[in-house]
Design an enzyme around this catalytic site. Sequence first.
Site, PDB file in Angstrom:
ATOM      1  N   LYS A 261      15.287  20.488  16.596  1.00 42.87           N
ATOM      2  CA  LYS A 261      16.326  20.632  15.567  1.00 42.87           C
ATOM      3  C   LYS A 261      15.811  21.456  14.398  1.00 42.87           C
ATOM      4  O   LYS A 261      14.614  21.479  14.136  1.00 42.87           O
ATOM      5  CB  LYS A 261      16.741  19.253  15.048  1.00 42.87           C
ATOM      6  CG  LYS A 261      17.778  18.551  15.893  1.00 42.87           C
ATOM      7  CD  LYS A 261      18.314  17.344  15.138  1.00 42.87           C
ATOM      8  CE  LYS A 261      19.339  16.558  15.943  1.00 42.87           C
ATOM      9  NZ  LYS A 261      19.752  15.330  15.239  1.00 42.87           N
TER      10      LYS A 261
ATOM     11  N   ARG B 294      29.563   4.156  14.074  1.00 41.84           N
ATOM     12  CA  ARG B 294      30.744   4.494  13.274  1.00 41.84           C
ATOM     13  C   ARG B 294      32.019   4.393  14.096  1.00 41.84           C
ATOM     14  O   ARG B 294      32.982   3.767  13.708  1.00 41.84           O
ATOM     15  CB  ARG B 294      30.615   5.919  12.716  1.00 41.84           C
ATOM     16  CG  ARG B 294      29.655   6.030  11.579  1.00 41.84           C
ATOM     17  CD  ARG B 294      29.348   7.454  11.292  1.00 41.84           C
ATOM     18  NE  ARG B 294      28.799   8.104  12.469  1.00 41.84           N
ATOM     19  CZ  ARG B 294      28.249   9.296  12.475  1.00 41.84           C
ATOM     20  NH1 ARG B 294      28.193  10.003  11.383  1.00 41.84           N
ATOM     21  NH2 ARG B 294      27.743   9.808  13.580  1.00 41.84           N
TER      22      ARG B 294
ATOM     23  N   SER C 279      25.767  13.181   7.977  1.00 31.90           N
ATOM     24  CA  SER C 279      24.912  14.070   7.184  1.00 31.90           C
ATOM     25  C   SER C 279      25.421  15.508   7.252  1.00 31.90           C
ATOM     26  O   SER C 279      25.421  16.224   6.252  1.00 31.90           O
ATOM     27  CB  SER C 279      23.474  14.023   7.700  1.00 31.90           C
ATOM     28  OG  SER C 279      22.951  12.738   7.524  1.00 31.90           O
TER      29      SER C 279
HETATM   30  O1  PNS Z   1      20.138  10.406  13.310  1.00 30.00           O
HETATM   31  P1  PNS Z   1      20.052  10.796  14.767  1.00 30.00           P
HETATM   32  O2  PNS Z   1      19.705  12.267  14.891  1.00 30.00           O
HETATM   33  O3  PNS Z   1      21.284  10.408  15.537  1.00 30.00           O
HETATM   34  O4  PNS Z   1      18.830   9.953  15.389  1.00 30.00           O
HETATM   35  C1  PNS Z   1      18.488  10.064  16.766  1.00 30.00           C
HETATM   36  C2  PNS Z   1      17.103   9.438  17.008  1.00 30.00           C
HETATM   37  C3  PNS Z   1      16.080  10.022  16.084  1.00 30.00           C
HETATM   38  C4  PNS Z   1      17.195   7.943  16.772  1.00 30.00           C
HETATM   39  C5  PNS Z   1      16.706   9.698  18.487  1.00 30.00           C
HETATM   40  O5  PNS Z   1      16.818  11.056  18.768  1.00 30.00           O
HETATM   41  C6  PNS Z   1      15.289   9.221  18.831  1.00 30.00           C
HETATM   42  O6  PNS Z   1      15.046   8.056  18.968  1.00 30.00           O
HETATM   43  N1  PNS Z   1      14.345  10.188  18.946  1.00 30.00           N
HETATM   44  C7  PNS Z   1      12.940   9.920  19.219  1.00 30.00           C
HETATM   45  C8  PNS Z   1      12.535  10.421  20.589  1.00 30.00           C
HETATM   46  C9  PNS Z   1      12.836   9.372  21.624  1.00 30.00           C
HETATM   47  O7  PNS Z   1      12.317   8.279  21.612  1.00 30.00           O
HETATM   48  N2  PNS Z   1      13.744   9.724  22.545  1.00 30.00           N
HETATM   49  C10 PNS Z   1      14.211   8.846  23.590  1.00 30.00           C
HETATM   50  C11 PNS Z   1      15.335   7.982  23.071  1.00 30.00           C
HETATM   51  S1  PNS Z   1      16.069   7.151  24.388  1.00 30.00           S
END
Ligand code: PNS
Length: 167
Positions: free
Chosen positions: A43, A92, A130
Amino acid sequence: METRIAVCPGSFDPITLGHLDIIRRAATLFDQVIVLVVINPAKTPSFTPEERVEMIRKSVEGMPNVKVDAYCGLLIDYVREKGAVAIVKGLRAVSDFEYEFQMALTNKKMLPYAETVFLTTSTQNMYLSSSLVKQVAMFDGDITDFVPRAIYNEVRERLCKKQGNPQ
Ligand code: PNS
């Protein structure tokens, strides 16, 4: 007695009042809540991880059992390392559900003892995200009802084009 720790992960780019509401409520359910800025190399965020952590710190001032951290890697590895028992997410709308459900099940498969706890967002924050907050700030809209007061100026100064920001 065992300290029950929950991790509240997200991009927080930037933290909104919707996030803050979920964090505040999680802090009443668990002994300690770690708000985790998860760094996703795929990102391109508007704020650096350090800026996002700092903005969250300012927003959670006065919440003694809330800590803030940043992390790049698999969420469950962080959860395991901290001895946390839960992952807290805000829901949400129905549109959030499928992806959140997929992540919760994947995390559960990898770390069965950690529960994902979904808190339904308060009705006044249902529409908040956001990315929409950033759009409003970029075009000099009023974000008073969208972001914590403590970070209002910082978000506007960074994003508002009228304030000389060419981004
Ligand atoms: O605010 P967001 O972008 O919706 O958060 C998403 C987040 C950060 C919670 C998710 O992408 C995440 O847990 N990323 C870490 C990498 C990981 O563990 N991926 C597997 C998740 S099943």
